[in-house]
Write a protein that holds these residues in place. Structure first.
Motif, PDB file in Angstrom:
ATOM      1  N   TYR A  94       0.850  -1.194   0.000  1.00 43.52           N
ATOM      2  CA  TYR A  94       0.000   0.000   0.000  1.00 43.52           C
ATOM      3  C   TYR A  94       0.883   1.240   0.000  1.00 43.52           C
ATOM      4  CZ  TYR A  94       0.985  -0.072   5.057  1.00 43.52           C
ATOM      5  OH  TYR A  94       1.605  -0.087   6.291  1.00 43.52           O
ATOM      6  N   GLY A  95       0.291   2.376  -0.356  1.00 42.26           N
ATOM      7  CA  GLY A  95       1.021   3.644  -0.380  1.00 42.26           C
ATOM      8  C   GLY A  95       0.077   4.806  -0.584  1.00 42.26           C
ATOM      9  N   ALA A  96       0.631   5.991  -0.803  1.00 42.35           N
ATOM     10  CA  ALA A  96      -0.152   7.223  -0.900  1.00 42.35           C
ATOM     11  C   ALA A  96       0.152   7.964  -2.188  1.00 42.35           C
ATOM     12  CB  ALA A  96       0.129   8.132   0.296  1.00 42.35           C
ATOM     13  N   ILE A  97      -0.854   8.662  -2.695  1.00 42.11           N
ATOM     14  CA  ILE A  97      -0.690   9.611  -3.799  1.00 42.11           C
ATOM     15  C   ILE A  97      -1.125  10.977  -3.294  1.00 42.11           C
ATOM     16  CG2 ILE A  97      -1.301  10.213  -6.162  1.00 42.11           C
ATOM     17  CD1 ILE A  97      -2.209   7.357  -6.586  1.00 42.11           C
ATOM     18  N   ILE A  98      -0.283  11.971  -3.471  1.00 35.43           N
ATOM     19  CA  ILE A  98      -0.643  13.353  -3.151  1.00 35.43           C
ATOM     20  C   ILE A  98      -0.775  14.109  -4.463  1.00 35.43           C
ATOM     21  CG2 ILE A  98       0.099  15.513  -2.071  1.00 35.43           C
ATOM     22  CD1 ILE A  98       1.506  13.872   0.061  1.00 35.43           C
ATOM     23  N   TYR A 119       1.916  17.200   7.092  1.00 32.52           N
ATOM     24  CA  TYR A 119       2.422  15.875   7.437  1.00 32.52           C
ATOM     25  C   TYR A 119       1.491  14.817   6.860  1.00 32.52           C
ATOM     26  CZ  TYR A 119       5.356  18.499  10.585  1.00 32.52           C
ATOM     27  OH  TYR A 119       6.267  19.387  11.068  1.00 32.52           O
ATOM     28  N   LEU A 120       2.064  13.667   6.531  1.00 32.64           N
ATOM     29  CA  LEU A 120       1.315  12.533   6.002  1.00 32.64           C
ATOM     30  C   LEU A 120       1.448  11.361   6.959  1.00 32.64           C
ATOM     31  CD1 LEU A 120      -0.179  10.883   3.785  1.00 32.64           C
ATOM     32  CD2 LEU A 120       2.072  10.474   2.744  1.00 32.64           C
ATOM     33  N   PHE A 121       0.307  10.793   7.339  1.00 26.51           N
ATOM     34  CA  PHE A 121       0.285   9.650   8.250  1.00 26.51           C
ATOM     35  C   PHE A 121      -0.550   8.527   7.630  1.00 26.51           C
ATOM     36  CE2 PHE A 121       0.207  13.462  11.144  1.00 26.51           C
ATOM     37  CZ  PHE A 121       1.570  13.464  11.401  1.00 26.51           C
ATOM     38  N   GLN A 122       0.049   7.352   7.534  1.00 26.51           N
ATOM     39  CA  GLN A 122      -0.661   6.182   7.031  1.00 26.51           C
ATOM     40  C   GLN A 122      -0.783   5.162   8.162  1.00 26.51           C
ATOM     41  OE1 GLN A 122       0.292   5.037   2.832  1.00 26.51           O
ATOM     42  NE2 GLN A 122       1.962   6.506   3.056  1.00 26.51           N
ATOM     43  N   TRP A 123      -2.029   4.878   8.541  1.00 25.05           N
ATOM     44  CA  TRP A 123      -2.307   3.988   9.665  1.00 25.05           C
ATOM     45  C   TRP A 123      -2.464   2.562   9.170  1.00 25.05           C
ATOM     46  CZ3 TRP A 123      -6.965   7.473  11.343  1.00 25.05           C
ATOM     47  CH2 TRP A 123      -6.488   8.686  11.836  1.00 25.05           C
ATOM     48  N   ALA A 124      -1.890   1.634   9.880  1.00 30.35           N
ATOM     49  CA  ALA A 124      -2.023   0.224   9.520  1.00 30.35           C
ATOM     50  C   ALA A 124      -1.729  -0.627  10.746  1.00 30.35           C
ATOM     51  CB  ALA A 124      -1.088  -0.151   8.365  1.00 30.35           C
ATOM     52  N   GLU A 125      -1.951  -1.932  10.607  1.00 21.44           N
ATOM     53  CA  GLU A 125      -1.653  -2.864  11.672  1.00 21.44           C
ATOM     54  C   GLU A 125      -1.139  -4.155  11.043  1.00 21.44           C
ATOM     55  OE1 GLU A 125      -5.361  -3.474   9.937  1.00 21.44           O
ATOM     56  OE2 GLU A 125      -4.935  -1.724  11.176  1.00 21.44           O
ATOM     57  N   MET A 126      -0.482  -4.998  11.843  1.00 21.43           N
ATOM     58  CA  MET A 126       0.096  -6.243  11.322  1.00 21.43           C
ATOM     59  C   MET A 126      -0.173  -7.390  12.279  1.00 21.43           C
ATOM     60  SD  MET A 126       3.756  -5.473   9.484  1.00 21.43           S
ATOM     61  CE  MET A 126       4.626  -5.467  11.039  1.00 21.43           C
ATOM     62  N   ASP A 127      -0.657  -8.497  11.726  1.00 19.61           N
ATOM     63  CA  ASP A 127      -0.796  -9.752  12.460  1.00 19.61           C
ATOM     64  C   ASP A 127       0.408 -10.608  12.089  1.00 19.61           C
ATOM     65  OD1 ASP A 127      -1.404 -12.301  13.397  1.00 19.61           O
ATOM     66  OD2 ASP A 127      -3.528 -12.153  12.910  1.00 19.61           O
ATOM     67  N   THR A 128       1.334 -10.765  13.016  1.00 18.87           N
ATOM     68  CA  THR A 128       2.591 -11.446  12.697  1.00 18.87           C
ATOM     69  C   THR A 128       2.392 -12.926  12.364  1.00 18.87           C
ATOM     70  OG1 THR A 128       2.941 -11.739  15.079  1.00 18.87           O
ATOM     71  CG2 THR A 128       4.037  -9.878  14.017  1.00 18.87           C
ATOM     72  N   ARG A 129       1.292 -13.518  12.833  1.00 19.98           N
ATOM     73  CA  ARG A 129       1.031 -14.914  12.461  1.00 19.98           C
ATOM     74  C   ARG A 129       0.892 -15.058  10.954  1.00 19.98           C
ATOM     75  NH1 ARG A 129      -2.968 -17.323  10.547  1.00 19.98           N
ATOM     76  NH2 ARG A 129      -4.333 -15.536  10.888  1.00 19.98           N
ATOM     77  N   ILE A 130       0.200 -14.094  10.324  1.00 22.12           N
ATOM     78  CA  ILE A 130       0.032 -14.116   8.873  1.00 22.12           C
ATOM     79  C   ILE A 130       1.380 -13.994   8.180  1.00 22.12           C
ATOM     80  CG2 ILE A 130      -0.957 -12.853   6.922  1.00 22.12           C
ATOM     81  CD1 ILE A 130      -3.313 -12.125   8.737  1.00 22.12           C
ATOM     82  N   GLY A 156      -5.062  -0.179   6.775  1.00 21.34           N
ATOM     83  CA  GLY A 156      -5.233  -1.530   7.292  1.00 21.34           C
ATOM     84  C   GLY A 156      -6.677  -1.997   7.232  1.00 21.34           C
ATOM     85  N   ARG A 157      -6.982  -2.992   8.044  1.00 20.90           N
ATOM     86  CA  ARG A 157      -8.338  -3.550   8.094  1.00 20.90           C
ATOM     87  C   ARG A 157      -9.234  -2.830   9.092  1.00 20.90           C
ATOM     88  NH1 ARG A 157      -8.179 -10.130   8.140  1.00 20.90           N
ATOM     89  NH2 ARG A 157      -6.316 -10.448   6.862  1.00 20.90           N
ATOM     90  N   TRP A 158      -8.630  -2.238  10.086  1.00 24.59           N
ATOM     91  CA  TRP A 158      -9.397  -1.681  11.196  1.00 24.59           C
ATOM     92  C   TRP A 158      -9.550  -0.165  11.055  1.00 24.59           C
ATOM     93  CZ3 TRP A 158      -7.223  -4.115  16.358  1.00 24.59           C
ATOM     94  CH2 TRP A 158      -7.494  -5.490  16.373  1.00 24.59           C
ATOM     95  N   PRO A 182     -11.108   1.573   6.268  1.00 27.55           N
ATOM     96  CA  PRO A 182      -9.961   1.020   5.543  1.00 27.55           C
ATOM     97  C   PRO A 182      -9.933   1.467   4.085  1.00 27.55           C
ATOM     98  CG  PRO A 182     -10.893  -0.640   6.973  1.00 27.55           C
ATOM     99  CD  PRO A 182     -11.828   0.538   7.034  1.00 27.55           C
ATOM    100  N   GLY A 183      -8.790   1.980   3.683  1.00 25.97           N
ATOM    101  CA  GLY A 183      -8.627   2.457   2.316  1.00 25.97           C
ATOM    102  C   GLY A 183      -9.023   3.890   2.098  1.00 25.97           C
ATOM    103  N   GLU A 184      -9.587   4.541   3.105  1.00 22.92           N
ATOM    104  CA  GLU A 184     -10.057   5.921   2.960  1.00 22.92           C
ATOM    105  C   GLU A 184      -8.995   6.901   3.456  1.00 22.92           C
ATOM    106  OE1 GLU A 184     -14.159   8.148   4.215  1.00 22.92           O
ATOM    107  OE2 GLU A 184     -12.856   7.495   5.843  1.00 22.92           O
ATOM    108  N   SER A 185      -9.004   8.094   2.870  1.00 23.03           N
ATOM    109  CA  SER A 185      -8.092   9.152   3.302  1.00 23.03           C
ATOM    110  C   SER A 185      -8.887  10.382   3.727  1.00 23.03           C
ATOM    111  CB  SER A 185      -7.134   9.532   2.168  1.00 23.03           C
ATOM    112  OG  SER A 185      -7.836  10.180   1.127  1.00 23.03           O
ATOM    113  N   PHE A 186      -8.222  11.246   4.481  1.00 21.25           N
ATOM    114  CA  PHE A 186      -8.793  12.568   4.741  1.00 21.25           C
ATOM    115  C   PHE A 186      -7.674  13.601   4.759  1.00 21.25           C
ATOM    116  CE2 PHE A 186      -8.029  11.418   9.287  1.00 21.25           C
ATOM    117  CZ  PHE A 186      -7.375  12.559   9.724  1.00 21.25           C
ATOM    118  N   ASP A 187      -8.046  14.819   4.426  1.00 22.96           N
ATOM    119  CA  ASP A 187      -7.202  15.992   4.624  1.00 22.96           C
ATOM    120  C   ASP A 187      -7.873  16.845   5.689  1.00 22.96           C
ATOM    121  OD1 ASP A 187      -5.248  15.521   2.519  1.00 22.96           O
ATOM    122  OD2 ASP A 187      -6.868  15.954   1.120  1.00 22.96           O
TER     123      ASP A 187
END
Length: 560
Positions: free
Chosen positions: A173-177, A225-236, A315-317, A375-380
């Motif tokens: 995943y990533g961002a476009i400005i 500033y740009l902030f991208q929120w995500a989470e990781m399940d290490t089992r996956i 992320g998913r959440w 998930p997948g949404e952005s805001f300014d």
């Protein structure tokens, strides 16, 4: 740090957390900004690597990166790189109306199968590759090309359109400005011009990508500033690594040459902002210890600046993220401005009261106590802090102090009550109604008495040797809050000078562990889901950072 001249210092921050909303922050170098690569043609690759985490783990992941050198970087920062794999992927910076081309080569392990990129919000033409469920995909070792017009200014997400439950989780995943093609005139007038003048007066560079988030006159800003929120399940991630390893050398498309990773139930252990967890996210951009996590999350600002917060939920959440010190005014979601429904023109102002303003449909976005995205949404959004209405002087000014010119600075209110005429002064944009007002009933040292509050003893109210008690933004923050003031430059004190009897340049804990070139407020910005401010359930960690508000003598240098 006592100054008798307007000597400029460099603002710094720290890999340390005091668990308070308002703290004194003295620290080591790291800054944020919104770094990325420029196009409009981008050559990307998808590859595997390991991500470093603050608990010492290296988590197997996938990510987008640069296939060769990019066209350019923005803003210009030292040590800039675009590795062949990074999480988040490179931030793609383009201008409204440009025709954008993204060439993707799939260099993931063969068993990972096809991969792709979705660009939600844009009309995309995909060529090459193979037909997938949502878009054309690049087979192992293959390529695919995506073209679209950057039609909507603002912050947008991009992410894998192939087996998203696995590939986005793994880091694709990533961002476009998209920068507006035209900057509204009022973004270069009023307080915005004064803030620029103040930065110049103190030798501070401008690291904005533009002066407006959109083509709307209400979208002006002074810092971003740009902030991208995500989470990781290490089992996956562990399961993916085990299967990739077991299938090394298999033939693409052959029976059994594919992954069967269980992505549910989902129990993330790491919570990330720009690919890092607290405290790693406060280290510098492009720090060598994070070769595949180049972007940090360490915002700074000065009083009176409008700070553009660009945020994407990758992320998913949903993450209920709380920005202490003020609400965030939402400007747009996924690049779509939130405007009043009335077709009748209305007059509005951009940012702080008193700006030039313009005529048109007004902004209608919420003031949010907790900002969130699906998930997948952005805001300014716009965040600002002025200190207005505190009912005490954040600079600790003292009209009776004739020895220290910084303690007795004047405050001349403009029509809106701010000290906006003194662009070269450290108390530029001070709220003059509170000038010279004490905060403490019985303070120590060089602070007037008679305020409304009694603060804790600074020698008790600490976090180890890190001081967390001063209410002051201004010079001599530690000394004024607790100890007798030293007259003149504390680094050149004459031992026999009776005026300096009992004064000190040390911090209240009497441990000179903190650099002397920072005096500011640190407002905690963090998820309001308590689990998300941990790393493997250990606090502090996860989605937590600080907004550091500096007075003007401390330069916010995003190049460091």
């Amino acid at each position: 740090m006592r100054e008798t001249t307007m000597k400029t210092a460099i603002s710094k921050s720290v890999r340390f957390l005091a668990p308070m909303a308002l703290v004194m922050w003295l620290a080591a170098t790291a800054f944020a900004a919104a770094p990325g690569i420029t196009g409009p043609t981008f050559n990307l690759t998808a590859q595997q690597a390991f991500l470093n985490q603050p608990d010492g783990e290296a988590v197997y992941s996938w990510g987008y990166g640069c296939n060769g050198a990019p066209t350019g970087f923005a803003p210009t920062l030292p040590n800039q790189t675009c590795p062949t794999m990074q999480v988040p992927g490179p931030t793609l910076i383009v201008t409204e109306g440009q025709s954008v081309t993204v060439n993707l080569i799939n260099q993931l392990p063969t068993a990972a199968g096809n991969t792709s990129i979705l660009f939600p919000g844009f009309t995309v033409t995909a060529t090459g590759g193979v037909t997938g469920l949502l878009t054309n995909e690049a087979a192992p070792g293959g390529t695919v090309t995506y073209t679209f017009t950057a039609s909507s200014p603002g912050t947008h997400a991009y992410y894998s359109g192939t087996q998203g439950d696995l590939q986005i989780e793994m880091g694709l995943y990533g961002a476009i400005i998209v920068l507006p093609s035209t900057i509204p005139a009022n973004c270069n007038s009023g307080y915005h011009t004064l803030n620029t003048t103040a930065r110049t007066a103190h030798g501070e560079a401008d690291f904005r990508l533009a002066h407006a988030a959109n083509d709307h006159p209400g979208s002006c800003y002074d810092r971003e500033y740009l902030f991208q929120w995500a989470e990781m399940d290490t089992r996956i991630h562990r399961q993916a690594l085990a299967q990739v390893t077991a299938l090394t050398g298999c033939t693409a498309g052959a029976v059994g040459c594919s992954l069967n990773v269980q992505t549910e139930p989902y129990h993330p252990a790491y919570f990330l902002i720009n690919g890092r967890s607290m405290p790693d996210l406060m280290d510098p951009n492009f720090a060598g210890e994070y070769p595949h996590q180049p972007y940090n999350a360490n915002p700074h600002m000065h009083l009176g600046e409008l700070t553009l917060v660009r945020t994407i939920g990758q992320g998913r959440w949903q993450h209920p993220f709380h920005e202490h010190a003020n609400h965030v005014r939402i400007l747009a979601r996924d690049g779509n401005l939130e405007l009043s429904g009335s077709a009748t023109s209305v007059t509005f102002t951009s940012g702080l009261a008193g700006d030039a303003g313009a005529t048109g449909r007004g902004l209608a976005g919420l003031l949010m106590f907790n900002t969130d995205t699906t998930p997948g949404e952005s805001f300014d959004g716009i965040f600002y802090f002025t200190g207005r209405g505190l009912n005490w002087d954040p600079y600790g000014h003292h009209p009776g102090d004739t020895a220290d010119p910084l303690a007795s600075l004047t405050c001349t209110p403009d029509v809106n009550g701010y000290n906006s005429g003194a662009t070269g002064a450290i108390n530029f944009m001070e709220w003059c109604q509170d000038h010279n007002k004490p905060v403490q009933v019985n303070p120590f040292g060089d602070v007037p008495a008679g305020g409304p509050a009694t603060l804790p003893d600074p020698n008790v109210f600490t976090n180890g040797p890190w001081y967390g008690g001063t209410p002051y933004l201004g010079p001599d923050a530690t000394l004024r809050a607790a100890m007798p003031a030293c007259v003149g430059n504390p680094y050149g004190i004459a031992p026999g000078n009776p005026a300096n009897a009992g004064c000190t340049t040390l911090n209240p804990a009497n441990l000179q562990l903190n650099p002397a070139d920072e005096r500011g407020w640190a407002f905690m910005w963090h998820s309001h889901n308590e689990r998300e401010i941990t790393t493997n359930n250990v606090f502090p960690g996860g989605m937590l950072m600080m907004m550091l508000v500096d007075s003007r003598e401390f330069v916010i240098d995003e190049s460091m």
